[in-house]
Scaffold this motif. Structure first.
Motif, mmCIF file in Angstrom:
data_model
loop_
_atom_site.group_PDB
_atom_site.id
_atom_site.type_symbol
_atom_site.label_atom_id
_atom_site.label_comp_id
_atom_site.label_asym_id
_atom_site.label_seq_id
_atom_site.Cartn_x
_atom_site.Cartn_y
_atom_site.Cartn_z
ATOM 1 N N LYS A 1 0.558 -1.048 -0.223
ATOM 2 C CA LYS A 1 -0.028 0.122 0.075
ATOM 3 C C LYS A 1 0.750 1.311 -0.413
ATOM 4 C CE LYS A 1 -3.642 -2.261 2.693
ATOM 5 N NZ LYS A 1 -4.559 -2.528 3.995
ATOM 6 N N ARG A 2 0.177 3.128 -0.307
ATOM 7 C CA ARG A 2 1.090 3.677 -0.659
ATOM 8 C C ARG A 2 1.597 4.043 0.577
ATOM 9 N NH1 ARG A 2 -1.156 7.557 -1.417
ATOM 10 N NH2 ARG A 2 -0.387 9.035 -2.898
ATOM 11 N N GLU A 3 0.558 3.837 1.911
ATOM 12 C CA GLU A 3 1.384 4.240 3.070
ATOM 13 C C GLU A 3 2.133 3.534 3.961
ATOM 14 O OE1 GLU A 3 -2.974 2.575 3.499
ATOM 15 O OE2 GLU A 3 -1.675 3.761 2.661
ATOM 16 N N ASP A 4 2.466 2.263 2.411
ATOM 17 C CA ASP A 4 3.140 1.507 3.791
ATOM 18 C C ASP A 4 4.104 1.660 2.756
ATOM 19 O OD1 ASP A 4 2.212 0.527 6.017
ATOM 20 O OD2 ASP A 4 1.725 -1.336 4.343
ATOM 21 N N ALA A 5 4.658 2.575 1.417
ATOM 22 C CA ALA A 5 5.690 2.816 0.958
ATOM 23 C C ALA A 5 7.203 3.182 1.513
ATOM 24 C CB ALA A 5 5.630 3.922 0.057
ATOM 25 N N GLY A 6 7.532 4.552 3.380
ATOM 26 C CA GLY A 6 8.791 3.897 3.433
ATOM 27 C C GLY A 6 9.156 3.187 4.408
ATOM 28 N N ALA A 7 8.275 2.282 5.186
ATOM 29 C CA ALA A 7 8.968 0.899 5.429
ATOM 30 C C ALA A 7 9.259 0.309 4.583
ATOM 31 C CB ALA A 7 7.376 0.335 6.593
ATOM 32 N N VAL A 8 8.955 0.151 3.598
ATOM 33 C CA VAL A 8 8.956 -0.797 2.878
ATOM 34 C C VAL A 8 10.689 -0.667 1.747
ATOM 35 C CG1 VAL A 8 8.958 -2.193 -0.025
ATOM 36 C CG2 VAL A 8 6.620 -1.505 1.412
ATOM 37 N N LEU A 9 11.031 0.624 1.300
ATOM 38 C CA LEU A 9 12.553 1.503 1.372
ATOM 39 C C LEU A 9 13.049 1.098 2.225
ATOM 40 C CD1 LEU A 9 13.950 2.553 -0.862
ATOM 41 C CD2 LEU A 9 13.356 5.015 -0.318
ATOM 42 N N ALA A 10 12.757 1.528 3.736
ATOM 43 C CA ALA A 10 13.885 1.952 4.576
ATOM 44 C C ALA A 10 14.397 0.376 4.728
ATOM 45 C CB ALA A 10 12.792 2.178 6.164
ATOM 46 N N ASP A 11 13.438 -0.973 4.410
ATOM 47 C CA ASP A 11 13.485 -2.492 4.995
ATOM 48 C C ASP A 11 14.497 -2.633 4.358
ATOM 49 O OD1 ASP A 11 11.876 -2.728 7.194
ATOM 50 O OD2 ASP A 11 10.045 -3.332 6.566
ATOM 51 N N THR A 12 13.890 -2.315 2.524
ATOM 52 C CA THR A 12 15.593 -2.883 2.028
ATOM 53 C C THR A 12 16.490 -2.075 1.207
ATOM 54 O OG1 THR A 12 12.773 -2.390 0.331
ATOM 55 C CG2 THR A 12 15.512 -2.926 -1.287
ATOM 56 N N LEU A 13 16.854 -0.885 1.984
ATOM 57 C CA LEU A 13 17.958 -0.443 2.452
ATOM 58 C C LEU A 13 18.581 -0.999 3.502
ATOM 59 C CD1 LEU A 13 16.987 3.442 1.962
ATOM 60 C CD2 LEU A 13 18.502 2.431 0.863
ATOM 61 N N ARG A 14 17.912 -1.724 4.045
ATOM 62 C CA ARG A 14 19.012 -2.083 5.510
ATOM 63 C C ARG A 14 19.421 -3.802 4.970
ATOM 64 N NH1 ARG A 14 14.602 -0.790 8.419
ATOM 65 N NH2 ARG A 14 14.398 1.492 9.501
ATOM 66 N N HIS A 15 18.432 -4.506 4.468
ATOM 67 C CA HIS A 15 19.114 -5.313 3.318
ATOM 68 C C HIS A 15 20.227 -5.057 2.663
ATOM 69 C CE1 HIS A 15 18.753 -9.789 2.359
ATOM 70 N NE2 HIS A 15 18.818 -9.119 1.112
ATOM 71 N N PHE A 16 19.780 -4.370 2.098
ATOM 72 C CA PHE A 16 21.021 -4.150 1.479
ATOM 73 C C PHE A 16 22.952 -3.334 2.184
ATOM 74 C CE2 PHE A 16 23.525 -1.713 -2.318
ATOM 75 C CZ PHE A 16 22.866 -1.817 -3.264
ATOM 76 N N LEU A 17 22.219 -2.645 3.089
ATOM 77 C CA LEU A 17 23.359 -2.379 3.469
ATOM 78 C C LEU A 17 24.477 -3.403 4.598
ATOM 79 C CD1 LEU A 17 22.547 1.021 4.840
ATOM 80 C CD2 LEU A 17 23.026 0.476 2.360
ATOM 81 N N PHE A 18 23.328 -4.472 4.468
ATOM 82 C CA PHE A 18 23.718 -5.481 5.971
ATOM 83 C C PHE A 18 24.179 -6.711 4.624
ATOM 84 C CE2 PHE A 18 23.040 -10.037 7.067
ATOM 85 C CZ PHE A 18 23.166 -10.177 8.868
ATOM 86 N N GLU A 19 24.404 -7.008 4.295
ATOM 87 C CA GLU A 19 24.501 -7.538 2.293
ATOM 88 C C GLU A 19 26.033 -7.324 2.409
ATOM 89 O OE1 GLU A 19 22.144 -8.429 -0.390
ATOM 90 O OE2 GLU A 19 21.818 -9.843 0.121
ATOM 91 N N LEU A 20 26.173 -5.446 2.161
ATOM 92 C CA LEU A 20 26.905 -4.738 2.197
ATOM 93 C C LEU A 20 28.494 -4.520 3.348
ATOM 94 C CD1 LEU A 20 26.442 -2.761 -0.724
ATOM 95 C CD2 LEU A 20 28.307 -4.943 -0.851
ATOM 96 N N GLN A 21 27.992 -5.349 4.293
ATOM 97 C CA GLN A 21 28.478 -5.831 6.162
ATOM 98 C C GLN A 21 28.940 -4.219 6.142
ATOM 99 O OE1 GLN A 21 32.269 -7.557 5.068
ATOM 100 N NE2 GLN A 21 30.817 -9.812 5.439
ATOM 101 N N VAL A 22 27.990 -3.060 6.099
ATOM 102 C CA VAL A 22 28.047 -1.305 6.833
ATOM 103 C C VAL A 22 28.247 -1.587 7.956
ATOM 104 C CG1 VAL A 22 27.126 0.988 6.818
ATOM 105 C CG2 VAL A 22 27.135 -0.870 4.419
ATOM 106 N N GLU A 23 28.386 -0.338 8.327
ATOM 107 C CA GLU A 23 28.707 -0.535 10.019
ATOM 108 C C GLU A 23 27.298 -0.416 10.834
ATOM 109 O OE1 GLU A 23 32.476 0.916 9.272
ATOM 110 O OE2 GLU A 23 30.857 0.875 7.898
ATOM 111 N N ASP A 24 26.766 -0.933 12.387
ATOM 112 C CA ASP A 24 26.012 -0.972 12.367
ATOM 113 C C ASP A 24 24.964 0.403 12.798
ATOM 114 O OD1 ASP A 24 22.889 -1.841 12.865
ATOM 115 O OD2 ASP A 24 23.027 -3.079 14.427
ATOM 116 N N GLY A 25 25.140 1.473 12.222
ATOM 117 C CA GLY A 25 24.702 2.493 12.698
ATOM 118 C C GLY A 25 25.517 3.848 13.024
ATOM 119 N N LEU A 26 24.872 4.533 13.607
ATOM 120 C CA LEU A 26 26.009 5.843 13.916
ATOM 121 C C LEU A 26 27.056 4.921 15.264
ATOM 122 C CD1 LEU A 26 23.633 8.733 14.062
ATOM 123 C CD2 LEU A 26 25.228 8.175 12.155
ATOM 124 N N GLY A 27 25.669 4.681 16.654
ATOM 125 C CA GLY A 27 26.858 3.868 17.332
ATOM 126 C C GLY A 27 27.786 3.045 16.999
#
Length: 466
Positions: free
Chosen positions: A394-420
């Motif tokens: 649904k359109r209202e879930d666009a942000g959550a879907v893109l955020a999850d897609t980015l998290r998966h993309f970054l995890f696969e490329l072994q990016v540091e786990d956030g600002l912490g």
């Protein structure tokens, strides 16, 4: 006869009601240039500007001939100490020597430049009468060379004259600069295409920059052979910059919603908001990132992937160089500027460093979840390009879907786990917000308006990604 009189009457009515914007007002052409955009508050036009680009393996060998064609008599070549002994710089120097080009080298460029390092390069440029500038390196080198060219051509200007407001005065550049040829050695910043030069302003511990079409390179020589020497993490972080350039420019505030309407074309900013031309470049760059970034990081000998990421950097550069970026970049500047202890893998520097691409991408899941309600279709399209199945979303879930897609993309490329993971805690959030506030050149292009509380929440949400 009656029809003719009616036509004349209608024309007079239209003339009386005509827009007095610069593009439409006869007074603009007849007066002193002080005509104002009195009818509409937001802009009504956009411009397309980019450096000339030459792409192909081995094109660095042509630069000596380019300089001969420009009748260059005294060339300033800028690079950094790490690159000065590596193949990209050696290829350029061989070409200059072969073609009898006189040059001097400045190799003291700082990775992630500061106002102090810019000023040192400017001093070098002012000490001689250079008629052409050449930059061989990543975004730090190219941006430093842009600044050196600018201030060498404005020897009486104060450093803050051309720096973006509110930190600087943001004066328009009206004088032509010397030709600048950029030879990028990383696949990320797109600086070879843009009129932007970014640096850390040390007094505020925040990044700012100079933005004007006048400082963009005359020619970008994009030689994919140069990217083969990038270490894995440099390739990854450079690629994250391309990713965010594409995403931010595609989702930026539309150009005809940006205010104020400029009183004169020279006042129209380089970062104009998303527009039909920038959309083409940004969307295509995103497709290339989705296809090639993981391969380029995992296998440095994958010449197809690394070559295409070099092109993706150019495409995204043309896109964001005309549309602009927004919150990921605005928030990244204090992340880079306030770093205390983090030592980035793959970078030969002696100072703490959060590489630019990393500082940008760490907030991306939180940012695009926040901006999605304003243009959900674009956020969903971006998620689909990056591999998400959006058929039942649904359109209202666009942000959550893109955020999850980015998290998966970054995890696969072994990016540091956030600002912490790069040395920040919740106690640092006020300083990070304070460093973001002056970045209105980019943050005002966010499709969603935001408060300081919103920025605090975005930084807090980015402390941990996974």
């Amino acid at each position: 006869m009656a029809n003719r009189l009616r036509i004349v009457h209608l024309l007079r009515q239209l003339q009386a009601a005509a827009c007095r914007c610069p593009a439409h007002s006869g007074a603009f052409h007849q007066g002193t240039g002080a005509a104002m955009c009195t009818v509409q508050k937001t802009d009504y036009a956009f411009e397309m500007a980019s450096s000339n680009i030459r792409y192909g393996e081995g094109v660095s060998r042509e630069i000596g001939m380019d300089l001969q064609n420009l009748r260059a008599r005294n060339v300033c070549l800028m690079t950094d100490k790490n690159l000065s002994c590596l193949p990209p710089v050696q290829a350029v120097l061989e070409s200059l020597t072969k073609n009898g080009v006189r040059y001097k080298i400045y190799d003291n460029v700082r990775v992630e430049p500061t106002d102090s390092s810019f000023k040192d390069a400017i001093s070098f440029a002012k000490r001689d009468s250079f008629d052409v500038f050449v930059a061989v390196g990543g975004g730090s080198v190219i941006d430093t060379c842009k600044a050196a060219n600018l201030y060498a051509c404005h020897p009486d200007a104060d450093f803050l004259d051309f720096v973006n407001a509110p930190i600087g005065k943001g004066k328009p550049i009206s004088r032509a600069l010397k030709p600048l040829i950029a030879v990028p050695t990383t696949a990320g910043t797109g600086s070879e295409t843009t009129g932007v030069a970014i640096f850390d302003f040390e007094p505020l511990k925040a990044k700012t920059g100079i933005a004007s079409r006048a400082i963009r390179p005359t020619l970008g020589i994009v030689d994919p052979a140069h990217t083969l020497s990038m270490p894995e993490r440099v390739a990854a972080n450079s690629g994250f910059d391309v990713l965010c350039h594409a995403l931010e420019s595609y989702t930026a505030l539309p150009y005809n919603q940006r205010s104020p309407c400029p009183p004169n074309p020279i006042n129209r900013p380089a970062y104009q908001g998303s527009n039909p031309i920038s959309d083409v470049w940004s969307r295509h760059a995103l497709h290339m990132v989705a296809k090639y970034l993981k391969r380029a990081v995992r296998d440095p000998e994958d010449t197809e992937a690394r070559s295409n990421m070099h092109l993706a950097s150019v495409f995204a550069g043309i896109g964001f160089g005309n549309a602009g970026v927004h919150l990921c970049h605005g928030m990244s500047y204090p992340i880079s500027g306030n770093v205390k202890t983090h030592s980035a893998k793959g970078y030969s520097v002696e100072h703490p460093l959060v590489p630019h691409g990393l500082s940008v991408v760490l907030t991306s899941p939180a940012v695009f979840n926040f901006t999605a309600p304003m243009c959900p279709e674009r956020h969903l399209e971006a998620a689909e390009i990056l591999g998400a199945d959006i058929r039942q979303v649904k359109r209202e879930d666009a942000g959550a879907v893109l955020a999850d897609t980015l998290r998966h993309f970054l995890f696969e490329l072994q990016v540091e786990d956030g600002l912490g993971a790069v040395g920040y805690s919740k106690d640092n959030i006020p300083a990070l917000v304070k460093g973001t506030i002056p970045q209105e050149r980019v943050t005002k292009l966010s499709p969603r308006e935001h408060t300081e509380d919103d920025l605090s929440q975005l930084f807090e949400a980015s402390m941990k990604i996974y």
